[in-house]
Write an enzyme that holds these catalytic residues in place. Structure first.
Site, PDB file in Angstrom:
ATOM      1  N   LYS A 186      -3.886   3.549  16.510  1.00  0.00           N
ATOM      2  CA  LYS A 186      -4.678   3.943  17.681  1.00  0.00           C
ATOM      3  C   LYS A 186      -3.835   4.805  18.623  1.00  0.00           C
ATOM      4  O   LYS A 186      -2.595   4.813  18.506  1.00  0.00           O
ATOM      5  CB  LYS A 186      -5.176   2.690  18.410  1.00  0.00           C
ATOM      6  CG  LYS A 186      -4.062   1.795  18.958  1.00  0.00           C
ATOM      7  CD  LYS A 186      -4.606   0.434  19.392  1.00  0.00           C
ATOM      8  CE  LYS A 186      -3.484  -0.445  19.942  1.00  0.00           C
ATOM      9  NZ  LYS A 186      -3.954  -1.816  20.198  1.00  0.00           N
ATOM     10  N   TYR A 223      12.728  15.686  45.764  1.00  0.00           N
ATOM     11  CA  TYR A 223      11.608  15.435  46.680  1.00  0.00           C
ATOM     12  C   TYR A 223      11.919  14.271  47.613  1.00  0.00           C
ATOM     13  O   TYR A 223      12.406  13.226  47.185  1.00  0.00           O
ATOM     14  CB  TYR A 223      10.342  15.095  45.880  1.00  0.00           C
ATOM     15  CG  TYR A 223       9.623  16.301  45.330  1.00  0.00           C
ATOM     16  CD1 TYR A 223       9.145  17.295  46.172  1.00  0.00           C
ATOM     17  CD2 TYR A 223       9.412  16.429  43.970  1.00  0.00           C
ATOM     18  CE1 TYR A 223       8.472  18.401  45.657  1.00  0.00           C
ATOM     19  CE2 TYR A 223       8.741  17.517  43.446  1.00  0.00           C
ATOM     20  CZ  TYR A 223       8.275  18.500  44.304  1.00  0.00           C
ATOM     21  OH  TYR A 223       7.614  19.575  43.789  1.00  0.00           O
TER      22      TYR A 223
END
Ligand SMILES: *Cc1c(COP(=O)(O)O)cnc(C)c1O
Length: 408
Positions: free
Chosen positions: A77, A298
């Protein structure tokens, strides 16, 4: 060596021939890295994700051999846990796998052309309304998670005047998918719904399979055993990766490992007997030296203490590198640890490379993010998450190199 396993039918850790295999893989990896250095596509990407298909096959065989005569499926999956179902599934097929689990019907349809016609694909998330015919037309086997889904499948079977294959999932204690106790009672009272449904396996899923110590495992097993007394005619699929490393009573007829096939540890707090499958390298895109008391990244969340050499690499959270590793994780160059300083940005990360002699890293150099110095487990642990999430987040921006392809 593994110490947690309680009987002789569980996988053994690497032996001598696996070590030879590992040595071969290591030289293959060096070869792949060497190729990457002059491959324009690899140079054009921010990082190189190397996927060892030989390790995938070895991991499949390790489990399949250990739990024989239980059959071993492969859970593919989420694009084979992010590694590329079209590349990965054929390797499991070549290793003898004939049972493949995906989450969605769409994944099943995409997978089907890549594996042999004698393989079966099962849909774990169940049968969605109005997809019954599509599913049946493609010979894909749904997991039926409720009486409603069973009714819909049985109705189609009746309309087509045939029996349709399915798996029937029972909720044995996870409260996620599968027939509840009440629904099971109703079904046992009137089993006519099962007349035209060919139940290949009754399945259930362990909520704490990664922790052998959890009493939840035994509780779920006992619940399953009780139900099977009432439905003794059916084969059973019960174990995920973790369950295949538990005692034989958990194995039943078909096992459904996922993460262990991809190199993730099947049990937490225990040695990992699986071979690593992925390695990840990131490209250096700029180097600089900054004085003490300089803010990095940042928000200025990091301030240098002393003069610091910084290398910026071209991998960020958009590549699935967890933002939680801001000011926390690291990369490696050779044996040298290079701490992440500042925040992980979308497309880049700043590393403190002061531990390396000046000029070691240059524009275009590669550093290791996942590999022999930093395992997938370590990355997941530092980021406060699990290997499953790290793998399935890696994304499509890397240049991917598949090595040890038996089908090439
Ligand atoms: C994802 C999943 C698996 C595989 O689990 P792993 O822990 O990756 O081995 C097996 N069964 C079900 C129902 C699943 O959802």
């Amino acid at each position: 060596m593994s110490v947690i396993f309680s009987d002789s039918h569980v996988p053994e850790a690497a032996n001598a021939s696996d070590n030879q295999q590992e040595a071969a893989n290591a030289s293959d990896n060096q070869q792949a890295a060497a190729n990457a250095s002059d491959n324009p596509q690899a140079l054009a990407a921010g990082g190189i994700l190397t996927i060892d298909l030989g390790a995938l096959r070895a991991n499949y065989k390790l489990i399949a051999d250990a739990i024989t005569p239980t059959r071993t499926a492969a859970v593919v999956k989420a694009d084979a846990y992010g590694l590329g179902a079209d590349k990965v599934a054929p390797q499991f097929y070549a290793a003898g796998c004939r049972d493949f689990f995906v989450a969605h019907l769409s994944e099943a349809l995409n997978l089907q052309p890549h594996i042999g016609k004698d393989a079966t694909i099962y849909i774990l998330n169940g049968l969605q309304p109005q997809t019954e015919k599509l599913c049946a037309d493609h010979n894909i086997v749904p997991v039926l998670n409720s009486l409603e889904q069973l009714q819909n499948w049985a109705a189609l079977a009746k309309a087509q005047n045939r029996s349709l294959p399915a798996l029937l999932q029972l909720d044995t204690g996870m409260s996620r998918l599968g027939l509840s106790e009440q629904e099971l009672k109703e079904l046992l009272a009137d089993q006519s719904l099962l007349d035209c449904v060919d139940v290949k396996f009754i399945i259930s899923h362990l909520a704490s399979g990664d922790n052998v110590q959890s009493p939840q495992n035994k509780a779920q097993l006992e619940r399953m055993q009780a139900v099977l007394k009432l439905l003794p005619q059916y084969a059973v699929a019960f174990s995920n990766s973790g369950g295949t490393f538990m005692e034989r009573s958990y194995h039943y007829d078909l096992a459904r490992p996922g993460i262990a096939l991809y190199g993730g540890a099947p049990q937490e707090n225990a040695p990992n007997p699986m071979q690593p499958v992925v390695s990840l390298q990131a490209r250096v895109i700029q180097c600089r030296s900054v004085p003490a008391k300089t803010l990095v990244g940042y928000g200025g969340s990091y301030e240098t203490q002393t003069e610091t050499r910084i290398a910026t690499i071209a991998v960020g959270y958009a590549d699935g590198w967890p933002r939680h590793l801001s000011n926390k994780g690291c990369a490696y160059y050779g044996d040298v640890r290079l701490p992440i300083i500042g925040r992980v940005s979308m497309d880049s990360i700043t590393l403190d490379v002061s531990a390396l002699p000046e000029g070691t890293l240059k524009l275009g150099s590669l550093v290791e993010l996942i590999g022999s110095h930093q395992t997938l487990e370590q990355v997941a642990q530092d980021a406060g998450t699990i290997t499953y999430e790290v793998l399935t987040s890696l994304g499509n921006r890397y240049h991917r190199i598949y090595i040890n392809d038996i089908l090439a």
